[in-house]
Design a protein around this motif. Structure first.
Motif, PDB file in Angstrom:
ATOM      1  N   TYR A  94      -5.556  10.186  -9.387  1.00 44.13           N
ATOM      2  CA  TYR A  94      -5.054  10.194  -8.122  1.00 44.13           C
ATOM      3  C   TYR A  94      -3.396  10.318  -8.045  1.00 44.13           C
ATOM      4  N   TYR A 138       1.967  13.489   2.780  1.00 42.79           N
ATOM      5  CA  TYR A 138       0.455  12.633   2.421  1.00 42.79           C
ATOM      6  C   TYR A 138       0.859  11.223   2.554  1.00 42.79           C
ATOM      7  N   SER A 139      -0.141  10.325   2.565  1.00 46.38           N
ATOM      8  CA  SER A 139      -0.164   8.854   2.731  1.00 46.38           C
ATOM      9  C   SER A 139      -0.361   8.287   1.118  1.00 46.38           C
ATOM     10  N   LYS A 140       0.615   7.687   0.735  1.00 47.01           N
ATOM     11  CA  LYS A 140       0.342   6.836  -0.294  1.00 47.01           C
ATOM     12  C   LYS A 140      -0.744   5.967  -0.123  1.00 47.01           C
ATOM     13  N   THR A 141      -0.564   5.088   0.775  1.00 48.57           N
ATOM     14  CA  THR A 141      -1.426   4.054   1.394  1.00 48.57           C
ATOM     15  C   THR A 141      -2.707   4.363   1.308  1.00 48.57           C
ATOM     16  N   GLU A 142      -2.949   5.674   1.925  1.00 44.67           N
ATOM     17  CA  GLU A 142      -4.450   6.103   1.986  1.00 44.67           C
ATOM     18  C   GLU A 142      -5.088   6.457   0.610  1.00 44.67           C
ATOM     19  N   HIS A 143      -4.221   6.987  -0.113  1.00 47.38           N
ATOM     20  CA  HIS A 143      -4.632   7.291  -1.555  1.00 47.38           C
ATOM     21  C   HIS A 143      -4.965   5.941  -2.388  1.00 47.38           C
ATOM     22  N   ARG A 144      -4.238   5.036  -1.986  1.00 45.42           N
ATOM     23  CA  ARG A 144      -4.418   3.711  -2.705  1.00 45.42           C
ATOM     24  C   ARG A 144      -5.745   3.068  -2.232  1.00 45.42           C
ATOM     25  N   ARG A 145      -5.855   3.119  -1.035  1.00 44.33           N
ATOM     26  CA  ARG A 145      -7.169   2.444  -0.249  1.00 44.33           C
ATOM     27  C   ARG A 145      -8.390   3.153  -0.844  1.00 44.33           C
ATOM     28  N   GLU A 146      -8.267   4.635  -0.985  1.00 43.31           N
ATOM     29  CA  GLU A 146      -9.197   5.088  -1.252  1.00 43.31           C
ATOM     30  C   GLU A 146      -9.654   4.874  -2.806  1.00 43.31           C
ATOM     31  N   ASP A 198      -4.374  -3.988  -4.096  1.00 49.49           N
ATOM     32  CA  ASP A 198      -3.402  -3.152  -3.699  1.00 49.49           C
ATOM     33  C   ASP A 198      -2.302  -3.215  -4.739  1.00 49.49           C
TER      34      ASP A 198
END
Length: 261
Positions: free
Chosen positions: A4, A18-26, A35
């Motif tokens: 990731y 890109y979104s760091k938050t979305e990658h972390r959530r996935e 988190d």
């Protein structure tokens, strides 16, 4: 987790949003980690890449105390990722064309941890920060942005006379003087000698100094200023260190001039 991180790093190097938050959530949905735990591990990965002389994700400042197993996984993945290394080299060598940077306000300098004697020796194919430091196109673009910024500050202060006297010294006079831009304090009219260091990376990325720059900063004293530009692009950020460099930075020896004794 390493996959990731490298996916996000590839997107960042290519300039894609890109979104760091979305990658972390996935990722969190797959590995059952909090988190905060993922943030910590991503910062550990940044630390390993920093040890390798590589670029790391802006926003994940290197955090030390890395487990050896993670260090080995990241190192092996980096060594096997020829495409990523190519993208990294392209990013630091890219000329600063089609960029009209607007400098943001001068910020407080970030904390940059000094390497310690316990820092592990890691194989370095390339020191990407050093390659970027030698990118003359990027350096000149940063210097021009500082010239424009200084003139604008003086104009706003009602000192158009001083603004007209700002000099891009490294271009108009010659390189090697120990500074790049001569400007002025709008209140006292005293000269200020500005050395500019520019990176497309984060503010926590260390920078390279020459002995000439260090020596000149001692001679100029409070009139000297190092201006660090980072996140270089349309909205470039900046901080400054005023006065002799010996009072404002840590110095890590990189090479020595030598001969038989």
């Amino acid at each position: 987790m390493v996959d990731y991180y490298f996916r996000m790093l590839t997107l960042e190097l290519s300039g894609e949003r890109y979104s760091k938050t979305e990658h972390r959530r996935e990722l969190a949905s797959r590995v059952a980690r909090s988190d905060g735990s993922l943030e910590f591990k991503f910062q550990n990965i940044s630390a390993v890449l920093d040890e390798l002389g590589a670029r790391w994700i802006n926003g994940y400042k290197p955090r030390r105390n890395v487990q050896n197993s993670l260090r080995m996984r990241v190192t092996n993945r980096f060594e096997q990722s020829a495409d990523l290394r190519h993208d990294m080299m392209r990013a630091v060598e890219a000329p600063a064309v089609d960029v009209d940077p607007t400098l943001g306000p001068i910020e407080a300098p970030p904390r940059i941890d000094r390497p310690t004697s316990r820092r592990p020796r890691s194989p370095r194919r390339v020191d990407y920060a050093a390659v970027e430091a030698g990118n003359r196109s990027l350096g000149l673009a940063g210097e021009r942005a500082v010239v424009d910024f200084e003139r604008a500050v003086l104009e706003r202060a009602g000192r158009s006379d001083l603004a007209a006297e700002v000099v891009h010294t490294s271009v108009e006079v010659g390189d090697g003087l120990g500074y790049d831009v001569r400007s002025f304090d709008p209140g006292t009219e005293t000269e200020r000698f500005i050395e500019v260091k520019t990176t497309r990376g984060a503010g926590e990325v260390p920078f390279y100094l020459t002995k000439n720059e260090i020596d000149f900063s001692e001679e100029a004293g409070v009139a000297f200023e190092l201006r660090r530009l980072f996140d270089f692009g349309a909205r470039t950020r900046q901080y400054r260190l005023a006065g002799p460099l010996s009072e404002n930075v840590w110095l890590e020896p990189q090479s020595f001039l030598a001969g038989p004794a």
